[in-house]
Write a protein that holds these residues in place. Structure first.
Motif, short mmCIF file in Angstrom:
data_model
loop_
_atom_site.label_atom_id
_atom_site.label_comp_id
_atom_site.label_asym_id
_atom_site.label_seq_id
_atom_site.Cartn_x
_atom_site.Cartn_y
_atom_site.Cartn_z
N UNK A 1 -32.29 -17.96 -17.29
CA UNK A 1 -31.55 -17.46 -16.47
C UNK A 1 -31.59 -15.75 -16.87
N UNK A 2 -31.01 -14.91 -15.82
CA UNK A 2 -31.15 -13.59 -15.92
C UNK A 2 -29.76 -12.73 -16.19
N UNK A 3 -29.81 -11.83 -16.72
CA UNK A 3 -28.48 -10.96 -16.92
C UNK A 3 -28.15 -10.48 -15.81
N UNK A 4 -27.02 -10.04 -15.62
CA UNK A 4 -26.69 -9.01 -14.41
C UNK A 4 -27.45 -7.69 -14.63
N UNK A 5 -27.63 -7.07 -15.84
CA UNK A 5 -28.38 -5.76 -15.87
C UNK A 5 -29.83 -5.94 -15.16
N UNK A 6 -30.59 -7.14 -15.48
CA UNK A 6 -31.77 -7.26 -15.23
C UNK A 6 -31.84 -7.68 -13.69
N UNK A 7 -30.94 -8.44 -13.12
CA UNK A 7 -30.53 -8.71 -11.48
C UNK A 7 -30.41 -7.40 -11.02
N UNK A 8 -29.56 -6.38 -11.44
CA UNK A 8 -29.33 -5.03 -10.69
C UNK A 8 -30.63 -4.42 -10.75
N UNK A 9 -31.50 -4.21 -11.76
CA UNK A 9 -32.59 -3.63 -12.00
C UNK A 9 -33.62 -4.08 -10.87
N UNK A 10 -33.58 -5.38 -10.58
CA UNK A 10 -34.60 -5.83 -9.54
C UNK A 10 -34.22 -5.43 -8.14
N UNK A 11 -32.92 -5.67 -7.85
CA UNK A 11 -32.27 -5.16 -6.84
C UNK A 11 -32.69 -3.79 -6.27
N UNK A 12 -32.43 -2.85 -7.54
CA UNK A 12 -32.73 -1.71 -6.92
C UNK A 12 -34.03 -1.21 -7.03
N UNK A 13 -35.18 -1.96 -7.97
CA UNK A 13 -36.44 -1.71 -7.83
C UNK A 13 -36.91 -2.05 -6.32
N UNK A 14 -36.54 -3.13 -5.74
CA UNK A 14 -37.11 -3.24 -4.45
C UNK A 14 -36.13 -2.94 -3.20
N UNK B 1 -23.72 -8.65 -9.72
CA UNK B 1 -24.80 -7.53 -9.64
C UNK B 1 -25.02 -7.18 -7.94
N UNK B 2 -25.15 -8.21 -7.19
CA UNK B 2 -25.23 -7.61 -5.80
C UNK B 2 -24.11 -6.95 -5.21
N UNK B 3 -23.10 -7.59 -5.42
CA UNK B 3 -21.75 -6.92 -4.58
C UNK B 3 -21.65 -5.55 -4.94
N UNK B 4 -21.78 -5.26 -6.55
CA UNK B 4 -21.69 -4.05 -6.98
C UNK B 4 -22.50 -3.03 -6.41
N UNK B 5 -23.66 -3.35 -5.81
CA UNK B 5 -24.64 -2.48 -5.32
C UNK B 5 -24.41 -2.47 -3.76
N UNK B 6 -23.63 -3.06 -3.29
CA UNK B 6 -23.31 -3.20 -1.82
C UNK B 6 -24.23 -3.88 -1.09
N UNK B 7 -24.96 -4.99 -1.66
CA UNK B 7 -25.96 -6.09 -1.12
C UNK B 7 -25.30 -7.24 -0.42
N UNK B 8 -25.57 -7.42 0.66
CA UNK B 8 -25.31 -8.63 1.59
C UNK B 8 -25.86 -9.97 0.48
N UNK B 9 -24.84 -11.00 0.36
CA UNK B 9 -25.15 -12.04 -0.52
C UNK B 9 -24.97 -13.33 0.17
N UNK B 10 -26.02 -14.19 0.33
CA UNK B 10 -25.85 -15.54 1.00
C UNK B 10 -26.15 -16.46 -0.20
#
Length: 255
Positions: A182-195, A217-226
């Motif tokens: 599993x991934x941390x919130x920080x790593x998820x956020x980094x991947x979302x931002x990178x791509x 992580x997704x919601x904090x960055x304004x990312x649509x989450x399904x």
């Protein structure tokens, strides 16, 4: 002897706990890597998928119960195990990790199927990151790859068969994230931002699957989450804790 379906990161811990009670445990897994991890913990493991008839034949060689700790989305394996246990005339117990409470949020969309998730992602557009694994990858590639306004990023386990499947389905190497969670919130956020992710698709796998962290992580960055809901399966003897599994097994053995 206990026939143990292992398909989650917490399954090994449960198998070890069961064996410490004096019961002999044999785990059934899909990959050699999973088998090696269990065997390193002292658990005998068999590799390969079994249908209901094949599993029933194995159970009739001396097993006294089936404990199903497969992944919450491995519904076919669970249904086969339920049928096989019934054919063999032995108890079936389901260990299913607790689900994640998902609060209502305008950026979070819940769906019931992979097809619905693909349709929702197609409507949202942009860079779409999948964290749903390789098994249903074709559902998304068929719907999303032909769309000019979508870039599809697939995050999955770093296995050769997964990479081969990505290649066969047209997912380019630059769009594959091969990592084991599993991934941390920080790593998820980094991947979302990178791509520069605009939409992410995930399964409701529970706390062990770090679903809450992915969503946060997704919601904090304004990312649509399904979020794909767990498939409905009518499990006999369903348990949410290790202690409940052992207590249920003891009760069934005494009857």
């Amino acid at each position: 002897m206990i026939f143990f379906l292992a398909g989650t990161s917490d399954a090994r811990e449960l198998a070890v706990m069961l064996q410490k009670t004096g019961r002999q445990v044999t785990a059934s897994v899909v990959t050699e890597n999973a088998a090696a991890e269990l065997e390193s913990a002292g658990i005998n493991a068999k590799t390969g998928r079994l249908d209901a008839e094949e599993m029933a034949a194995v159970l009739l060689t001396g097993y006294t119960a089936v404990i199903d700790a497969s992944h919450p989305f491995a519904e076919e394996a669970s249904k086969n195990a339920i049928e096989a246990a019934e054919k063999a005339g032995i108890p079936y117990i389901r260990y299913e990790r607790a689900g994640t409470e998902i609060d209502e949020h305008p950026l979070v969309t819940r769906v019931d199927t992979y097809e619905q998730a693909a349709d929702a992602a197609a409507e949202k557009g942009g860079v779409v990151m999948l964290t749903t694994g390789s098994k249903t990858l074709q559902v998304f590639t068929k719907k999303l790859l032909p769309l000019a306004d979508i870039r599809l990023i697939a995050r999955m386990l770093p296995r050769l068969d997964n990479m081969e499947k990505c290649a066969a389905l047209g997912v380019q190497q630059k769009n594959i994230v091969a990592m084991q969670g599993p991934f941390t919130k920080e790593l998820d956020s980094a991947l979302y931002r990178h791509y520069n992710v605009k939409t992410t698709v995930m399964k409701e796998s529970g706390a062990i699957g770090a679903v809450a962290e992915k969503i946060e992580a997704a919601v904090s960055l304004g990312i649509e989450t399904i979020v794909i809901s767990r498939p409905p399966v009518d499990y006999p003897n369903q348990c949410e804790t290790f202690e409940e599994v052992i207590n249920t097994l003891t009760r069934l053995e005494e009857n």
